[in-house]
Design a protein around this motif. Structure first.
Motif, PDB file in Angstrom:
ATOM      1  N   LEU A 183       0.856  -1.180   0.000  1.00 22.08           N
ATOM      2  CA  LEU A 183       0.000   0.000   0.000  1.00 22.08           C
ATOM      3  C   LEU A 183       0.893   1.232   0.000  1.00 22.08           C
ATOM      4  O   LEU A 183       1.764   1.373   0.857  1.00 22.08           O
ATOM      5  N   TYR A 184       0.722   2.118  -1.004  1.00 23.45           N
ATOM      6  CA  TYR A 184       1.606   3.250  -1.225  1.00 23.45           C
ATOM      7  C   TYR A 184       0.819   4.561  -1.187  1.00 23.45           C
ATOM      8  O   TYR A 184      -0.370   4.600  -1.533  1.00 23.45           O
TER       9      TYR A 184
ATOM     10  N   LEU B  80       6.062   3.274   0.463  1.00 21.05           N
ATOM     11  CA  LEU B  80       5.386   2.104   1.002  1.00 21.05           C
ATOM     12  C   LEU B  80       4.913   2.380   2.423  1.00 21.05           C
ATOM     13  O   LEU B  80       5.682   2.760   3.286  1.00 21.05           O
ATOM     14  N   MET B  81       3.599   2.148   2.657  1.00 23.25           N
ATOM     15  CA  MET B  81       3.015   2.399   3.970  1.00 23.25           C
ATOM     16  C   MET B  81       2.699   1.116   4.723  1.00 23.25           C
ATOM     17  O   MET B  81       2.733   1.072   5.942  1.00 23.25           O
ATOM     18  N   SER B  82       2.378   0.042   3.994  1.00 21.52           N
ATOM     19  CA  SER B  82       2.020  -1.210   4.658  1.00 21.52           C
ATOM     20  C   SER B  82       2.067  -2.339   3.638  1.00 21.52           C
ATOM     21  O   SER B  82       1.993  -2.101   2.424  1.00 21.52           O
TER      22      SER B  82
ATOM     23  N   PHE C 215      -2.714   3.995  -3.327  1.00 26.27           N
ATOM     24  CA  PHE C 215      -2.967   2.860  -4.200  1.00 26.27           C
ATOM     25  C   PHE C 215      -2.322   1.592  -3.656  1.00 26.27           C
ATOM     26  O   PHE C 215      -1.369   1.630  -2.893  1.00 26.27           O
ATOM     27  N   ILE C 216      -2.940   0.467  -4.056  1.00 22.24           N
ATOM     28  CA  ILE C 216      -2.475  -0.870  -3.676  1.00 22.24           C
ATOM     29  C   ILE C 216      -1.900  -1.533  -4.919  1.00 22.24           C
ATOM     30  O   ILE C 216      -2.523  -1.502  -5.990  1.00 22.24           O
TER      31      ILE C 216
ATOM     32  N   GLN D 244      -3.432  -2.961  -9.886  1.00 19.88           N
ATOM     33  CA  GLN D 244      -3.335  -1.762  -9.069  1.00 19.88           C
ATOM     34  C   GLN D 244      -4.747  -1.285  -8.745  1.00 19.88           C
ATOM     35  O   GLN D 244      -5.603  -1.201  -9.616  1.00 19.88           O
ATOM     36  N   ILE D 245      -4.988  -0.971  -7.467  1.00 16.51           N
ATOM     37  CA  ILE D 245      -6.263  -0.442  -7.012  1.00 16.51           C
ATOM     38  C   ILE D 245      -6.007   0.923  -6.409  1.00 16.51           C
ATOM     39  O   ILE D 245      -5.191   1.063  -5.500  1.00 16.51           O
ATOM     40  N   ASN D 246      -6.688   1.947  -6.912  1.00 18.08           N
ATOM     41  CA  ASN D 246      -6.550   3.291  -6.365  1.00 18.08           C
ATOM     42  C   ASN D 246      -7.582   3.513  -5.263  1.00 18.08           C
ATOM     43  O   ASN D 246      -8.742   3.096  -5.379  1.00 18.08           O
TER      44      ASN D 246
END
Length: 960
Positions: free
Chosen positions: A906-907, A913-915, A943-944, A954-956
């Protein structure tokens, strides 16, 4: 063989009738003819044609035959053992395959050289072998090679149910193929522990055991040589694919095999251990430098390669991956760690290599370590090398295929160099109670390009509990590590009071030198796991690396790429061993040294002088340092104790000044007042910051982030009015202004056709602009990608310009986000200025400086929240609710992705990168909840990235 003996009898009778009248010369010629005849007939062929398990009826007649006149496998081995020449045992059975030979006890020990070739059966193929030898849980050994059997070949068999266990004698366990005291055997093309279809376990206790047996080849370089050695798992702690035992087991090669997987090399059929070398077994080569010699060692329950002996090489393998370098599609019971070197006996081994193709890809071991090198601290193993491996990535080094952890060591004199260690769930490298470890020239947290983010989930490197005299980096130019984008920090040096830990001392004398550290979530170097450890007077304290004080850099400037700086190291000679080596770096903006600049010796006399030491030096080729950039430094005493990074100091020179605002009340907001504003490249003395907006610089409780107390006559939030509890209805339409979507124009129906929160009446007549545009950015190479979000309720026309550079314009709808890019400014910091009309219609502006944060990919942001690239609706995963809630969201997977695994990152919009999370999608698809606290996230787009074995998505996401 029968034909040979028939011919032999005729020859004897012929000799008998002629001896009476031949001359001596003729007799000699006849003897030579006889010798030549025997030589031509030295190798015989025995053809097994019966699946029964009967013995040979007459061992003296040279004929393979049981009481029924048929040749069984048991009888063929007994017959072959009667002659010293090499015999070949082939197979030709009547009826349909598979042909199962159910043993009633151990087969005869093979004491003469033999070729056992099951590929001669008519319907044989590698993927579907047909000659099955079933130990029936009564036979301890299948093919046992002893005596004069060196040089034998065993090929094309399916062997299982040799699963008798001997807990007292490891060499007494049930084994399909066992060589004891003989060598130079070739074991190839067999299914050992797996059913003929290559899909299910057909367990042995051991698949292959070599005991004091040298020069053997297990597998080979040809497609048909590959052994499938899997399913050798009888119960917890029991079951080994390949076991090599004894100091006289040397120069063995294990190449081209599938060990722990099914026949496709994509799903687990676990051995308990894959390969074990033990009791002095040495100079084993596992793999090689080519694709043909590569083993797939994956899906095993405990360990892929377990080394308890010296001088072995593990090279060029996929360990934890499928045969195409992807994560296994099915793990089953597998909890494999990749490679384990254990006990002091496991010394001087090499994992990987420095030549092309020699490195292993050790990834997908999601439950445990990629590599463990360890022994009790009092008896550490020594001299091992880890070279050139990809650890936590796919074979291209572009995508993460995580291990749970990267490398863990409790050892001595290990060298870890030239590896890519990225994408692992937790840390990259962990050093515990270890000495004389060298870690250099590795990429830890990046892709193979050494720049793009592919971080480990925690620290890049952690050093703790009793670790001493270790060197992270190198005194050689260009040999430091790149440690970047990791989820905690760069390097942690600390003591942890772990329950059960045998080591209760601080890590000391650990040298961290010439590393490029940037983009990690927290500080670059952390001593004592408490964030920044501020310098103490004289350095009289104790902790990790003696909490060596970092240098105080007082000022720095650059002119014509010559850096001029002043610094001091505040460490009393009574507390630090001099001289102290000070290294200087260009900072990434988050107390991390991104680019190594130079080093200097700070001597005891420099400390006694009591004034900062001046240093001037030209920057090396390829290093650019401009006014407005920041530098930091580390200090390492003569005993090797390295400090944390120092505070950052901005370089002055030819720069674009910023406006600094006085913040007298320390509430993080300054007052925009011409008499106190200062334009400068560096922060002025006093309480100056770059954020304005305060309306009362005496009371810290009054600032734009404060809550306005209604009806007290004070404007606490600096919005120009005091909050009130009265119902205010400015336009008289019966809707309170606090709830009215257009308080300036009467619109009792509150119609909002486009759903943007602004009533139609207001939007068409009163929408003059917006007060807030949010800017974020990231940098890729020589390009800065600027992302702008309109936080207001009105569309605006925006004009932008880069100081001393480009310009442009765009229209941005309410709530929308857009992006444009510019070149990095050639001098100074890249600064963009935006101009637009605010809610009163007046022109306003804002500016932002590029931080230098690296973009994760192309920085493209063309989709909207909820979109998925490259897929039509219904085919791709999506997230809901979107905008996301404060405690998390669901990721919904369509039916065709059911049963697959995805690693997720998760960015934020700056591609940081956050998680991370691992998704195991239920069969048939479904929704999986990602529990994550987003309360403190800034509003905007996130986004993932989902990476599976053969597809990526990719999922926003939108955070309001």
């Amino acid at each position: 063989m029968k034909n040979f003996y028939n011919s032999y009898g005729k020859l004897v009778r012929l000799i008998g009738t002629t001896l009476s009248f031949v001359s001596k010369k003729s007799f000699l010629t006849l003897c030579l003819m006889l010798v030549f005849y025997f030589d031509l007939s030295a190798q015989s062929t025995l053809i097994v044609n019966s699946v029964e398990d009967n013995p040979d009826i007459n061992l003296n007649d040279g004929i393979c035959g049981d009481s029924k006149g048929r040749c069984t496998l048991r009888a063929a081995i007994e017959t072959a053992n009667q002659t010293p020449e090499t015999d070949e045992i082939q197979f030709s059975f009547p009826g349909k395959s598979p042909h199962v030979i159910s043993l009633t006890g151990d087969l005869p020990v093979i004491t003469e050289t033999v070729i056992l070739n099951a590929t001669t059966e008519n319907d044989y193929s590698w993927s579907s072998p047909v000659v099955v030898i079933d130990g029936g849980e009564v036979a301890r050994f299948g093919f046992k090679l002893e005596g004069q059997s060196s040089g034998s070949t065993i090929q094309g068999f399916v062997m299982g149910n040799f699963n008798i266990m001997d807990e007292e004698d490891i060499l007494g366990n049930g084994t399909a193929i066992y060589a004891n005291g003989t060598g130079s055997h070739h074991i190839k093309g067999n299914f050992l522990g797996v059913t003929p279809d290559g899909r299910s376990a057909f367990s042995n206790t051991f698949g292959v055991a070599l005991v004091n047996s040298s020069g053997n080849i297990i597998g080979g370089t040809q497609p048909g040589d590959r052994n499938l050695i899997s399913g050798n798992h009888v119960m917890t702690g029991w079951g080994i694919g390949i076991y090599i035992h004894g100091e006289n087991s040397y120069d063995n090669r294990i190449q081209g095999n599938f060990i722990g997987t099914d026949a496709t090399g994509t799903q687990a059929i676990p051995n308990y251990w894959g390969i074990v070398t033990h009791e002095g077994a040495n100079n084993t080569l596992i793999g090689g430098a080519t694709a043909q010699t590569r083993n797939i060692i994956s899906g095993n329950i405990r360990t892929g390669v377990y080394v308890l002996s010296p001088d072995n090489i593990i090279s060029g393998n996929y360990i934890g991956l499928g045969q195409n370098g992807e994560m296994l599609a099915y793990f089953g019971e597998s909890r494999q760690q990749g490679i384990r070197l254990w006990t002091e006996a496991a010394s001087n081994n090499t994992i990987g290599g420095l030549e092309p193709g020699e490195g292993n890809v050790i990834s997908g071991n999601i439950y445990f370590n990629a590599i463990t090198i360890g022994a009790p601290p009092e008896t550490p193993l020594t001299g091992n090398k880890v070279f050139g491996n990809f650890i936590g990535t796919d074979p291209s080094g572009q995508y993460e295929v995580p291990n749970y952890r990267g490398i863990t060591m409790t050892a001595k004199s290990v060298t870890v160099a030239n590896n890519l260690i990225s994408g692992n769930y937790t840390f990259g490298v962990s050093i515990h109670a270890s000495k004389d470890i060298q870690v250099y020239n590795n990429l830890i947290g990046t892709k193979a390009d050494g720049v793009s983010p592919l971080g480990n989930g925690e620290f890049g490197i952690q050093i703790f509990n009793g670790s001493e005299n270790n060197i992270i980096g190198s005194s050689l130019d260009g040999k430091g590590n790149t440690i970047a984008h990791n989820g905690a920090g760069g390097i942690l040096v600390s003591y942890f009071d772990n329950r059960g830990s045998q080591v209760t001392t601080q890590p000391l004398k650990n040298t961290l030198t010439k590393n490029n550290i940037f983009g990690n979530l927290n500080i670059g170097i952390d001593l004592d796991s408490n964030g920044v450890s501020e310098n103490d007077p004289g350095d009289d304290d104790f902790g990790a690396n003696f909490l060596q004080n970092f240098p105080d850099i007082t000022e720095a400037s650059v002119v014509d790429q010559v850096l001029d700086l002043d610094y001091v190291v505040p460490s009393d000679p009574a507390n630090s061993v001099y001289p102290i080596t000070v290294e200087f770096f260009k900072s990434d903006g988050n107390r991390q040294g991104k680019d190594y600049l130079t080093s200097d010796d700070f001597r005891e006399q420099d400390y006694q002088d009591g004034v900062p030491k001046n240093l001037q030096f030209p920057l090396a080729s390829g290093i650019e340092l401009a006014s407005g950039d920041y530098i930091i430094g580390t200090a390492t005493d003569a005993n090797g104790n390295t400090s944390e990074f120092s505070a950052e100091v901005q370089v002055i020179g030819d720069c674009t000044p910023q406006t600094w605002y006085l913040d007298a009340d320390n509430d993080s907001y300054g007052v925009d007042f011409s008499d106190t504003n200062i334009s400068s490249c560096t922060q002025p003395d006093g309480n100056y910051i770059t954020r304005a907006g305060d309306c009362d610089d005496i009371d810290p409780a009054i600032n734009p982030e404060a809550e306005d107390i209604p009806d007290d006559g004070i404007d606490q939030d600096c919005d120009g009015v005091d909050a009130t509890t009265e119902i205010v209805d400015f336009d008289g339409d019966g809707v309170a202004d606090s709830e009215d979507n257009c308080p300036g124009v009467a619109n009792a129906d509150q119609v909002d056709s486009n759903g943007n929160g602004v009533g139609d009446a207001c939007e068409t007549t009163q929408c003059l602009g917006t007060d807030t545009l949010n800017i974020s950015e990231c940098t890729s190479g020589s390009t800065v990608y600027w992302t702008v979000n309109n936080a207001g309720a009105c569309a605006v026309d925006v004009r932008w310009e880069v100081r001393k550079g480009e310009s442009g314009s765009f229209t941005l709808d309410a709530g929308a986000t857009t992006q444009f890019d510019t070149a990095v400014a050639s001098k100074g910091q890249t600064q963009v200025v935006l101009y637009w009309n605010d809610s009163t219609g007046a022109e306003t502006k804002t500016s932002a400086n590029a931080s230098g944060t690296e973009c994760m990919a192309s920085a493209s942001l063309n989709g909207t929240a909820g979109d998925t690239e490259g897929e039509t609706p219904g085919e791709a995963p999506y997230a809901y609710p979107n905008p996301i809630e404060s405690n998390g969201f669901y990721v919904s997977f369509p039916e065709h992705l059911g049963g697959l695994q995805f690693s997720a990152g998760l960015y934020d919009v700056n591609n940081r990168l956050m998680s991370t999370k691992m998704f195991e999608v239920p069969v048939g698809g479904g929704d999986i909840y990602w529990s994550i606290n987003t309360e403190r996230w800034k509003p905007g787009v996130y986004f993932i990235r989902l990476d599976g074995s053969s597809e990526s998505y990719q999922i926003n996401l939108l955070k309001e």
